[in-house]
Design a protein around this motif. Structure first.
Motif, mmCIF file in Angstrom:
data_model
loop_
_atom_site.group_PDB
_atom_site.id
_atom_site.type_symbol
_atom_site.label_atom_id
_atom_site.label_comp_id
_atom_site.label_asym_id
_atom_site.label_seq_id
_atom_site.Cartn_x
_atom_site.Cartn_y
_atom_site.Cartn_z
ATOM 1 N N ASN A 78 0.831 -1.259 -0.085
ATOM 2 C CA ASN A 78 0.033 0.104 -0.070
ATOM 3 C C ASN A 78 0.875 1.274 0.014
ATOM 4 O O ASN A 78 0.649 2.179 -0.548
ATOM 5 C CB ASN A 78 -0.802 0.113 1.287
ATOM 6 C CG ASN A 78 -2.242 -0.547 0.922
ATOM 7 O OD1 ASN A 78 -3.208 0.147 0.280
ATOM 8 N ND2 ASN A 78 -2.563 -1.644 1.429
ATOM 9 N N HIS A 80 2.636 1.682 -3.242
ATOM 10 C CA HIS A 80 1.678 2.217 -4.153
ATOM 11 C C HIS A 80 1.515 3.846 -4.201
ATOM 12 O O HIS A 80 1.524 4.302 -5.208
ATOM 13 C CB HIS A 80 0.434 1.556 -3.964
ATOM 14 C CG HIS A 80 -0.770 1.934 -4.836
ATOM 15 N ND1 HIS A 80 -0.775 1.729 -6.476
ATOM 16 C CD2 HIS A 80 -1.908 2.759 -4.420
ATOM 17 C CE1 HIS A 80 -1.857 2.403 -6.811
ATOM 18 N NE2 HIS A 80 -2.667 2.950 -5.747
ATOM 19 N N TYR A 81 1.363 4.219 -3.185
ATOM 20 C CA TYR A 81 1.479 5.788 -2.816
ATOM 21 C C TYR A 81 2.515 6.278 -3.116
ATOM 22 O O TYR A 81 2.552 7.497 -3.956
ATOM 23 C CB TYR A 81 0.916 5.910 -1.440
ATOM 24 C CG TYR A 81 -0.689 5.877 -1.211
ATOM 25 C CD1 TYR A 81 -1.543 6.729 -1.718
ATOM 26 C CD2 TYR A 81 -1.092 4.749 -0.365
ATOM 27 C CE1 TYR A 81 -2.838 6.654 -1.537
ATOM 28 C CE2 TYR A 81 -2.541 4.728 -0.515
ATOM 29 C CZ TYR A 81 -3.523 5.537 -0.987
ATOM 30 O OH TYR A 81 -4.799 5.484 -0.939
ATOM 31 N N ASN A 87 4.107 9.549 -6.219
ATOM 32 C CA ASN A 87 4.473 10.909 -5.897
ATOM 33 C C ASN A 87 6.477 10.535 -6.163
ATOM 34 O O ASN A 87 6.779 9.985 -5.380
ATOM 35 C CB ASN A 87 4.265 11.142 -4.419
ATOM 36 C CG ASN A 87 4.811 12.390 -3.831
ATOM 37 O OD1 ASN A 87 5.851 13.198 -4.312
ATOM 38 N ND2 ASN A 87 3.948 13.025 -3.075
ATOM 39 N N GLN A 94 1.361 6.686 5.596
ATOM 40 C CA GLN A 94 0.863 7.249 4.350
ATOM 41 C C GLN A 94 0.913 8.766 4.140
ATOM 42 O O GLN A 94 1.340 9.297 3.392
ATOM 43 C CB GLN A 94 -0.432 6.528 3.889
ATOM 44 C CG GLN A 94 -0.711 6.926 2.377
ATOM 45 C CD GLN A 94 -2.261 6.783 2.416
ATOM 46 O OE1 GLN A 94 -3.024 6.110 2.616
ATOM 47 N NE2 GLN A 94 -2.687 7.902 1.719
#
Ligand SMILES: Nc1ncnc2c1ncn2[C@@H]1O[C@H](COP(=O)(O)OP(=O)(O)OP(=O)(O)O)[C@@H](O)[C@H]1O
Ligand SMILES: [Mg+2]
Length: 306
Positions: free
Chosen positions: A98, A101-102, A106, A146
């Motif tokens: 996860n 993925h973020y 960026n 996150q």
């Protein structure tokens, strides 16, 4: 001069005909933890949604490091990390997947940064498990990890300790303090847990019916504190109560042989003398500082739900 990270000026929100936020003004300084409190339905989440661009501002403006969220959205929002309501995560992927993925979305987020935030929120052990198996607390931590990935100047958390056990709350508190003190991150945190807010925050803002009703620094020296509650143990409590009410024009409580009144410390000797001069025997004097919760209920009244 304090460096301002975020500034709200005359912020209004209307939904349909209803004005939910009615001209809110406050600012958050660099490296400060700011508690945003108020009863259910007061407008905390609505204000936060405007801060992070999830909702339009009807009137007024919010600036982040001088950039308006209205006219300079991209510049403003890149300095913001946030969790509003439940963080969105893919249950079929692991915590690390996860975050990666973020990170891919960026450019500024490196692999090292991913490892850094995992450590920061203490998720090393669970990071390779599927998020579907996470407890609420683990999910919250992953959400904060996150939100921190892109090194925001301001971290905005709506009810971050919701559902956490006492150990989890304590840890979150520790690294929020550390983020503010060591990394200069500004944190705004909304919560109902007033005792938590009291331990974690430098300042609080209280919102009620869409208006800021109080902004206050916490942990200032006792002289600056809102007041201390002083209890006198006496032989004639009712008589003492009348006397203090007349002389001090203050609210006086009686419990058993104790009369309690809010006073500044310097006034204790003269109030004691007043009692003794009126032939009331004083057996002991106790002081307690009013807690944030006491102050909150003084301000709101007992019925705090809209
Ligand atoms: N989309 C919407 N449409 C109409 N009214 C809304 C909408 N969102 C929020 N409200 C109303 O705005 C007010 C403020 O709600 P908000 O969620 O900001 O409160 P809150 O302070 O976050 O409360 P809580 O402590 O319960 O989370 C409430 O009266 C709510 O009913
Ligand atoms: Mg809310």
């Amino acid at each position: 001069m304090k460096e301002v990270t975020m500034e709200l000026t005359n912020v209004h929100k209307k939904i349909g005909k209803k004005e939910i936020i009615k001209g809110v003004n406050f600012s958050i300084n660099k490296g400060e933890v700011f508690g945003f409190i108020g009863p259910n339905g007061a407008g905390k989440t609505t204000t936060i949604r405007m801060m992070v661009g999830l909702m339009n501002i009807t009137e007024g403006d919010i600036k982040i490091l001088g950039n308006s969220i209205k006219s300079n959205f991209h510049q403003a929002i890149k300095e913001v990390g946030a969790i509003v309501e439940n963080p969105e995560m893919y249950a079929f992927m692991t915590g690390r997947q996860n975050l990666n993925h973020y990170a891919r979305m960026n450019q500024d987020v490196t692999k090292d940064r991913v490892e850094e935030v995992i450590q920061l929120v203490g998720l090393e052990k669970a990071i390779n498990e599927k998020v579907g198996k996470y407890s609420l607390g683990m999910r919250q931590r992953l959400g904060i990890a996150q939100a921190l990935l892109h090194k925001p100047s301001i971290l905005i958390l709506d009810e971050p300790t919701n559902g956490l056990d006492p150990a989890g709350i304590r840890e979150i508190r520790k690294y929020i303090r550390s983020l503010a003190e060591n990394d200069g991150v500004s944190v705004i945190i909304s919560s109902h847990l007033l005792s938590e807010i009291e331990l974690m925050c430098d300042r609080i803002g209280v919102i009620q019916h869409g208006e800021i009703v109080k902004i206050q620094s916490l942990h200032e020296s006792d002289e600056d504190a809102a007041g201390i509650v002083v209890s006198f143990e006496v032989d004639q409590a009712e008589q003492a109560k009348q006397l203090l009410m007349n002389e001090l024009e203050a609210d006086v409580q009686v419990r058993d042989h104790f009369v309690s009144v809010m006073l500044e410390k310097e006034k204790i000797p003269s109030v004691n003398k007043l009692l003794v001069d009126s032939n009331i025997s004083v057996y002991q004097i106790q002081t307690t500082k009013e807690t944030l919760e006491d102050q909150f209920f003084d301000l709101m009244g007992a019925n705090t739900i809209e």
